[in-house]
Scaffold this motif. Structure first.
Motif, short mmCIF file in Angstrom:
data_model
loop_
_atom_site.label_atom_id
_atom_site.label_comp_id
_atom_site.label_asym_id
_atom_site.label_seq_id
_atom_site.Cartn_x
_atom_site.Cartn_y
_atom_site.Cartn_z
N UNK A 85 41.95 45.48 36.63
CA UNK A 85 40.83 45.58 37.57
C UNK A 85 39.95 44.35 37.57
N UNK A 86 39.31 44.17 38.71
CA UNK A 86 38.26 43.18 38.85
C UNK A 86 36.96 43.94 38.58
N UNK A 121 32.55 44.72 40.76
CA UNK A 121 31.81 45.74 41.50
C UNK A 121 31.62 47.05 40.75
N UNK A 128 36.63 42.07 33.20
CA UNK A 128 37.86 42.32 33.96
C UNK A 128 38.98 42.76 33.02
N UNK A 185 43.50 42.95 32.74
CA UNK A 185 44.88 42.88 33.24
C UNK A 185 45.66 44.06 32.70
N UNK A 215 40.50 46.51 44.17
CA UNK A 215 40.10 45.86 42.92
C UNK A 215 40.49 46.66 41.67
N UNK A 269 29.49 20.69 38.63
CA UNK A 269 28.91 21.63 39.58
C UNK A 269 29.74 22.91 39.56
N UNK A 270 29.12 24.06 39.81
CA UNK A 270 29.88 25.32 39.81
C UNK A 270 30.91 25.36 40.94
N UNK A 271 31.97 26.12 40.73
CA UNK A 271 33.02 26.30 41.73
C UNK A 271 32.91 27.73 42.26
N UNK A 272 32.50 27.87 43.54
CA UNK A 272 32.17 29.21 44.05
C UNK A 272 33.29 30.24 43.88
N UNK A 273 34.55 29.85 44.11
CA UNK A 273 35.63 30.84 44.04
C UNK A 273 35.91 31.30 42.61
N UNK A 321 33.30 31.81 40.38
CA UNK A 321 32.02 32.23 39.80
C UNK A 321 32.03 33.64 39.23
N UNK A 376 34.73 35.11 37.71
CA UNK A 376 35.75 35.28 36.67
C UNK A 376 35.68 34.20 35.59
N UNK A 380 42.90 23.25 30.01
CA UNK A 380 43.82 22.77 31.05
C UNK A 380 42.95 22.21 32.16
N UNK A 419 38.19 38.84 30.00
CA UNK A 419 39.33 39.56 30.56
C UNK A 419 40.09 40.24 29.41
#
Lengths: 249, 249
Positions: A12-13, A16, A58, A60, A88, A121-125, A127, A129, A180, A240
């Protein structure tokens, strides 16, 4: 009809949800699965979960079991449930287990991953996880520090008090800090974890990575047996629950 | 006061937006940035964007420009704007450019990445940034097919008609299909892309990867000059605009 015990492996994500466990003040993963199971089987089912992940965490491969007299073949319950679950939450696998299998009271090994994105800088996609850390982190020093935590130790310094836990000795079997590119993954396995233990370990390792603590400081924190000696609790959304491995019978 | 032309490099999670471009039926990235800029500067500003990404498409480096008489130093506008933007939009960089710099009408190279998660069951935390494909994909065959698309070609077979485009010849400078475990990344660079071109290329390469098309079929599709010859348009949420490179002046 004879009831069967069914084991679910669940991804699950957590974004929410107010964590895994049913609670009065918000929707939880457990509650959503219970409702889908009741609709699917027509029975009044409440699953028993292996790990009560916190809000925002989260998974797996979290695990839950329930007993049911449903005629749906055990391995097909996953697909049938997924049709009744939001995007989700995904049942990765369903299978019959022994009637006395309990997901918590048995000898198992859990693996968690904590994900850090180490960019200016933050990476929105990422944010929801990844924990965003803009400071340079020295992964080699973090690994040196991590090595002190592998093995059987009293992890009371790495535990936020929620309820009285009598025994705070745990065994960490693996603790790796891997980079990585911009992504740092802290992978930890063990036979059980105290409340917030992984997130406090991560918060402490980040302080080592930034140069605030020497790697050797982690050994001192362990020996201090005092929560105040360790670093802050890293945020939930980077965590996770990867896998729970049960002994083969 | 003399106005300066400011270039913004913008990252966003496109999940919650109806694409880049201002439109009447939903909130767009452009609109949110315009409002934040107006609040910040007190001026009535509407940015000019480089790439009008579709609903659900993400960006690491879209570009927009605007003219302003603000006294805020150009390189500090990013940080000031970020304080007024939601978490899913981040200004990565702000800088002054020549007054005649236009983000669309000039010689630039764009790079997109398309992300596929190739697992038996979907992974909830990746559902908004990766296209889930449960069938085995043969990445080597996909790369063979991709090689036919590199270079200058008429890409009319890989274009959904939105408005009349006179010239459908484009140059693809790089098209790589890379697998890392369960994740497949299709990376494509070129001097401009037709409407939905990247997503139709991906949809076609996935058909090759599944074995429905031979790699050579892609050459035939290119030569057919007919949209109906190519595969379906892959979903928007797997697409990420990575970078737009402008010639140094």
């Amino acid at each position: 009809m004879q009831k069967k015990r069914i084991k679910l492996t669940i991804a699950y994500d957590g974004t929410n949800y107010c964590g895994w466990q049913v609670q009065p003040n918000g929707i939880t993963v457990e509650e959503v699965i219970n409702k889908a199971l009741c609709k699917l089987t027509g029975e009044d089912i409440a699953v028993i979960g292996a790990s009560r992940t916190d809000s925002g965490v989260h998974a797996l491969g979290n695990v839950a079991v329930f007993d049911s007299a449903t005629s749906i073949p055990p391995e097909r319950i996953a697909m049938a449930l997924n049709q009744r679950l939001p995007d989700d939450i995904v049942i990765v696998k369903s299978e019959e287990v022994a009637p006395d299998f309990h997901p918590r009271y048995c000898d198992c090994e859990k693996t968690y991953e904590y994900h850090i994105i180490n960019t200016r800088m933050p990476i929105p996609t990422k944010r929801l996880t990844n924990y965003f850390v803009s400071y340079d982190l020295d992964v080699e020093r973090m690994q040196q520090a991590a090595d002190y935590l592998v093995g059987e130790h009293d992890f009371v310094s790495f535990c936020n008090v929620r309820t009285q836990v009598e025994d705070t000795v745990r065994t960490v079997t693996e603790l790796e800090v891997l980079r990585e590119g911009e992504e740092i993954t802290i992978r930890i396995s063990g036979n059980g974890f105290l409340y917030n233990m992984v997130r406090i370990i991560v918060g402490t390792l980040v302080r080592v990575g930034r140069g605030f603590y020497t790697p050797e400081k982690v050994k001192e924190i362990l020996e201090a047996k005092d929560r105040k000696a360790a670093g802050v609790t890293a945020p939930a959304h980077g965590l996770m629950l990867v896998e729970i491995r049960y002994p083969k019978k």
